[in-house]
Design an enzyme around this catalytic site. Structure first.
Site, PDB file in Angstrom:
ATOM      1  N   CYS A 486       0.880  -1.127   0.004  1.00 14.45           N
ATOM      2  CA  CYS A 486       0.061   0.129  -0.059  1.00 14.45           C
ATOM      3  C   CYS A 486       0.692   1.243   0.082  1.00 14.45           C
ATOM      4  CB  CYS A 486      -0.930   0.185   1.460  1.00 14.45           C
ATOM      5  SG  CYS A 486      -2.287  -1.151   1.112  1.00 14.45           S
ATOM      6  N   ASN A 487       2.224   1.172  -0.353  1.00  7.46           N
ATOM      7  CA  ASN A 487       2.966   2.330  -0.425  1.00  7.46           C
ATOM      8  C   ASN A 487       3.414   2.485  -2.143  1.00  7.46           C
ATOM      9  OD1 ASN A 487       4.923   4.316  -0.072  1.00  7.46           O
ATOM     10  ND2 ASN A 487       5.220   3.754   1.888  1.00  7.46           N
TER      11      ASN A 487
END
Ligand SMILES: *Cc1c(COP(=O)(O)O)cnc(C)c1O
Length: 813
Positions: A486-487
Site C-alpha cells: 500500500c505504498n
C-alpha cells in the site's frame, strides 16, 4: 524434529523435511524454532546431542556470535526474551512471524487479561446509565495513548477512530480546502495518505508529491515532483494566485517511519514547516501561508513512537494493533489543541452533539474529543487498550527499540553479505541499513526501523519473483509480506519504476496482490520482513537459513537449459510416443480421487463428477486440506455404472450413496454430511455445484501432469517414486513419454481422435504438494508453476460431451 521444521501441518511435513534433506542435501535445514529456548541463558547454551546437532550447533554458534557482537547487549531484554516467548507466545511454535509492520502479535497473557475482564464485568453502552459521558477507562486510554507520545491532554486531543486510515480520512474531510490551499506529501506515503488528495483536488486545491532535502544552510527544501490537478478542470491552479490578502491554509503529510522500507524521517521538518522556515519550490514560505503537518505514525509506533513534545505535529494517525496486536479496528487521531480550530467537521452523529433539532437546522457539537467520535465507541475494544499498553510498559519502548534494531541490523548485514558462488549478490536491500549508502537526502532520512525490504537475485542477476519467496517461505511457516504494501511511491522509488511503467504494468494485467511479480525484467514489488518486540534471534536465523537454503546458488548450475524462456526452454528431444497413462477424478474437493478404468466423459465443465462436491463447515466455509488434514484420508470411488459414490476412511464403515440426481441428491448430501462429520470430528455438510455447469476446482480446468517432468524433479530415476510424486500434484490427466516440461509449450492437446482441449494456463503450486517438491521446483524452474490446466471450452472441433480413454495417444500443437 519439530518447531519450524515441521511447518504448519504436523507429521506430514516431518516426512517431507526428512526427504528434502536427503534429496537436496541441504546442510543446515531450518533449525530456528527447534532450538531449545531458554536453556542455559545468554551465550552459554548447551545443545542436546543428536541427529540434528550439526545444524543446531551451527545455529547456536551463530547465536553466540551475535550475542557477543556489536549489538548483542541490546538484544533480549536482559535475557528475558526466551521465557517471554515461551510463556506468552506459545502459539508461535512452528511459525516464524516476520510481518510486524503488517500487524504485530498480542501476548496470550494480555489477551487472557482482556477476556477475563469482559467475562467478569457488565458493560453497558457508554451513553447509558452510570457510565454516561465516556467513563473512566476511556479517559485512561486517552491518557495512555498521549503518554506514549510524551504529551498530555493539555496539548492534544486523542480522538478514537477505527484506525489510522479513518484518522487520516477524518483530517482529509475536515480540512478547509480551497483554491488557495496546497496538499503536499512525500512520495513515500501509505495509500491512506494519498487518498487525502481527493478531498484537496475536489476543492480545487493544489496537490503534489514532494521530495524533501536539506539545503547547505540546513533548511529543508521541499520540491514538488510534479503538480497534480484534475483533468476535468483544465487550467485549475493557474488563475488563482497565492497571497493577495486571503490566508492560505495548507497541509503537509509524511510518515514518521515508512511502512515499506522502515526508513525513518527527520521530525525536525515539523517544527521547520510550522515555523515557516522551509523552502517550498525554492521560495521561503510567505507570511500569508499557514502550514499544518499531518504525521502518519502508524508504523513508527510499533517500536518507536515520535515525541510530540519535541515535534508537535498538528495531526497524528495511529492504529493500536500495530503497537500491541489487540484489539484491531481501533486507532486514534491526535489533534493539537491549537490546531483543532482549523478543522471543520461536516457530519455529526450519535454522541457528537450536545443538542440537535429534528425539524430545524439546529445543532451544537460537543467540545473536546466527544465532538469527533460519531456513534458509540467500540467500548469493549477500548477496555483492551489498557492491557496492550501494560504489555509495552513492562518492557519500555526504549528497550523494544534496542532489541528490534539489534535484530534488524544483524539480519540486514547477513543478507548484505550473502553472495552466490560467482560473487554476485543474493539480496538487493532497500532502505537505510548501511548509513550513507546511496542517499543524497541524508538529512531527511535519518534512521532505519525494524524492517527489511528487499528483492532476491539469481547468480545471473535476474530477479526472483516475490511470489516464489512467499510460497516457499509459507511452506516453512515463515510469514512475510510481499508486494508494494500500500505504498506505491516508496515501492516505485526503490524499484526504479516510472509512473508510466506502473500504469503500463497495470494495464497489462498487474494489480496489487496478484502474482505478476516480475515484468520486463523488473520486480513489481518487494519482499518485506519486519520485527516486533517479541521477535527472536531464532526467527531471524530461520529466515536467513531459508534464504541460504533456497536462493543462494552454491555452485554453477550444471545446465541452464531449464531456466531460460518463460519458465525454461525445454530440451525438445522427444523420447518416444506420448500416451495418456492415467485419468483421475476427484469427486469431493480436497479428498482423494480415483483412477478411471477405461474411458470417462469430459465436458466444458471438466471431467464428469470432478470436484462436483465440496465439504463445508457449519458457517458454510469450504474446508480444504490446508485447514483439515484428515480430508486427505477420505477416499472416493464410483461403481461401474457411475450411479453410486463410495466414501471410505480409516476406521469408518464405507458409505455408498446414489448420485443419480433428483430427490436423491439431498439424501446423498445428508447421509454423506453426517458420515463426514463423524470422521472429521466436526459438524460439516456436503455442498453440490448447482447443476451441470461449474465445479469446486480452484484453478479451473483439468490439470495435465507429465511423468517426465515429475521425473525431472526427483533426485533419482525410480519409477515407483515418480508415480507416487505424480499423484501429489493431483492430476486429472497423466501423460507418459516425451521430454520433460514439453507440455508447457503446448496450446492444444488431443487425446486420441475424439477429444481436443485448449490450454488455459500453467498451474501455480503451493505448499500442498509438499516442501520437497516445492523446493525442487524452486531449484530447477524459474517460477513455481507445474502442470498445465486444460479446458474443453473453445475446443471448437470437440463434441460438447466426449469421452477420454486411458492409453490414448497424445498429440499436441
Ligand atoms: C498500517 C499503516 C497504515 C494503515 O493503517 P490501518 O490500520 O490499515 O488503517 C497507514 N500508514 C502506515 C504508515 C501504516 O503502517
Amino acid at each position: 524434529m519439530d518447531g519450524v521444521l515441521a511447518g504448519k501441518g504436523g507429521e506430514w511435513w516431518v516426512e517431507v523435511v526428512a526427504t528434502v534433506r536427503s534429496w537436496l542435501g541441504l546442510v543446515a535445514g531450518w533449525k530456528g524454532a527447534a532450538m531449545e529456548r531458554g536453556k542455559g541463558g545468554r551465550g552459554v547454551a548447551s545443545w542436546p546431542e543428536g541427529e540434528e546437532e550439526e545444524g543446531l550447533e551451527a545455529s547456536s554458534w551463530r547465536k553466540r556470535e551475535f550475542l557477543e557482537g556489536r549489538r548483542g547487549e541490546a538484544y533480549g531484554y536482559g535475557g528475558e526474551i526466551d521465557a517471554m516467548r515461551a510463556a506468552e507466545f506459545s502459539r508461535l511454535k512452528g511459525t516464524v512471524y516476520l510481518d510486524h509492520a503488517g500487524a504485530t502479535l498480542y501476548s496470550e497473557v494480555q489477551l487472557r487479561k482482556c477476556l477475563g475482564k469482559l467475562e467478569r464485568s457488565v458493560f453497558s453502552n457508554p451513553h447509558s446509565g452510570s457510565s454516561k459521558g465516556g467513563g473512566g477507562s476511556f479517559e485512561a486510554a486517552r491518557a495512555a495513548t498521549l503518554s506514549m507520545f510524551n504529551t498530555t491532554g493539555e496539548d492534544y486531543y486523542c480522538v478514537f477512530t477505527s484506525g489510522a486510515t479513518a484518522s487520516l480520512k477524518l483530517v482529509g474531510e475536515s480540512f478547509p480546502w480551497s483554491a488557495q490551499s496546497s496538499f503536499l506529501y512525500t512520495k513515500d506515503n501509505h495509500n491512506s495518505v494519498l487518498g487525502v488528495r481527493n478531498y484537496a483536488l475536489d476543492q480545487e486545491s493544489e496537490a503534489a508529491a514532494v521530495s524533501v532535502s536539506a539545503g547547505s544552510d540546513g533548511r529543508f527544501d521541499i520540491d514538488a515532483l510534479g503538480p497534480l490537478s484534475r483533468p476535468s478542470s483544465p487550467g485549475r491552479g493557474r488563475s488563482k494566485r497565492r497571497g493577495g490578502g486571503g490566508k492560505s491554509v495548507n497541509l503537509f503529510a509524511f510518515p514518521a517511519e515508512s511502512n515499506f522500507s522502515g526508513v525513518r524521517y527527520n521530525l525536525d521538518v515539523v517544527n521547520e514547516l510550522r515555523g515557516r522556515r522551509c523552502r517550498i519550490g525554492g521560495r521561503t514560505i510567505g507570511g500569508g501561508q499557514e502550514w499544518f503537518v499531518l504525521l502518519d505514525a502508524a508504523k513508527a509506533c510499533c517500536t518507536s513512537p515520535p515525541d510530540l513534545s519535541k515535534y508537535p505535529a498538528d495531526f497524528v494517525a495511529i492504529s493500536f494493533y500495530k503497537i500491541f496486536g489487540y484489539p484491531s479496528g481501533l486507532g486514534a487521531l491526535l489533534i493539537r489543541k491549537d490546531s483543532a480550530k482549523v478543522l471543520q467537521r461536516k457530519y455529526y452523529g450519535g454522541g457528537t452533539v450536545k443538542v440537535s433539532v429534528a425539524e430545524e437546522d439546529y445543532f451544537r457539537r460537543r467540545d473536546e474529543e466527544d465532538g469527533w467520535e460519531d456513534g458509540t465507541l467500540p467500548f469493549l475494544s477500548l477496555e483492551a487498550v489498557h492491557e496492550g499498553f501494560e504489555q509495552i510498559r513492562k518492557l519500555s519502548f526504549q528497550k523494544i527499540e534496542d532489541h528490534t534494531s539489534a535484530l534488524t541490523e544483524y539480519t540486514a548485514r547477513e543478507m548484505d553479505a550473502m553472495r552466490h558462488c560467482n560473487g554476485e549478490r543474493v539480496c538487493e536491500i532497500y532502505g537505510r541499513h548501511t548509513p550513507g549508502s546511496k542517499d543524497t537526502k541524508a538529512a531527511f532520512e535519518v534512521g532505519q526501523g525494524p524492517v527489511i525490504a528487499f528483492n532476491l537475485m539469481r547468480s545471473d542477476s535476474s530477479y526472483v519473483g516475490y511470489k516464489k519467496v512467499e510460497t516457499l517461505g509459507e511452506a516453512r511457516g515463515i510469514v512475510l509480506r510481499t508486494g508494494c504494501h500500500c505504498n506505491p511511491g516508496a515501492c516505485s522509488g526503490f524499484l526504479g519504476l516510472t509512473p508510466e511503467e506502473t500504469r503500463l504494468n497495470f494495464e497489462s494485467g498487474h494489480s496489487c496482490w496478484d502474482d505478476k511479480d516480475v515484468m520486463n525484467g523488473k520486480p513489481t514489488g518487494a519482499v518485506r520482513i519486519s520485527f516486533g518486540y517479541m521477535s527472536t534471534f531464532e526467527d531471524a536465523d530461520s529466515f536467513l537459513e531459508f534464504l541460504r537454503g533456497c536462493f543462494l546458488e552454491r555452485q554453477e548450475p550444471l545446465s541452464r537449459d531449464l531456466t531460460g524462456g518463460a519458465n525454461g526452454t525445454t530440451t525438445s528431444t522427444t523420447t518416444g510416443e506420448l500416451a495418456l497413462s492415467g485419468i483421475f477424478v476427484y469427486p469431493i474437493k480436497s479428498c482423494q480421487g480415483f483412477r478411471v478404468r477405461g474411458s470417462w466423459p469430459v465436458s466444458e465443465s471438466g471431467l464428469f463428477l470432478d470436484r462436483r462436491w465440496a465439504i463445508a463447515d457449519e458457517s458454510g466455509a469450504i474446508l480444504t486440506q490446508k485447514k483439515v488434514r484428515e480430508m486427505t484420508q477420505v477416499s472416493t470411488d464410483v461403481d461401474a455404472s457411475r450411479t453410486e459414490l463410495v466414501l471410505d476412511a480409516p476406521g469408518m464403515v464405507p458409505l455408498k450413496v446414489s448420485i443419480v440426481g433428483g430427490a436423491d441428491s439431498s439424501a446423498l448430501r445428508e447421509r454423506a454430511g453426517s458420515w463426514l462429520s463423524s470422521f472429521l470430528g466436526r459438524k460439516c455438510r456436503l455442498l453440490e455445484t448447482s447443476c451441470d455447469g461449474g465445479n469446486f476446482s480452484n484453478q479451473g480446468g483439468c490439470l495435465l501432469v507429465s511423468e517426465e517432468s515429475v521425473r525431472n524433479l526427483l533426485p533419482d530415476d525410480d519409477q515407483e517414486a515418480v508415480s507416487k510424486a505424480c499423484m501429489r500434484f493431483r492430476p486429472n490427466f497423466l501423460v507418459k513419454g516425451g521430454a520433460p516440461f514439453q507440455e508447457e509449450s503446448w496450446t492444444r492437446v488431443s487425446f486420441g481422435k475424439a477429444v481436443g482441449l485448449e490450454k488455459v494456463r500453467e498451474c501455480g503450486r503451493c505448499g500442498m504438494i509438499g516442501r520437497d517438491l516445492l523446493d525442487s521446483l524452486n531449484k530447477k524452474r524459474k517460477n513455481l508453476n507445474f502442470g498445465v490446466l486444460l479446458s474443453l471450452s473453445g475446443g471448437g472441433a470437440a463434441a460438447p460431451q466426449a469421452e477420454v480413454a486411458e492409453g490414448s495417444s497424445v498429440t499436441f500443437s
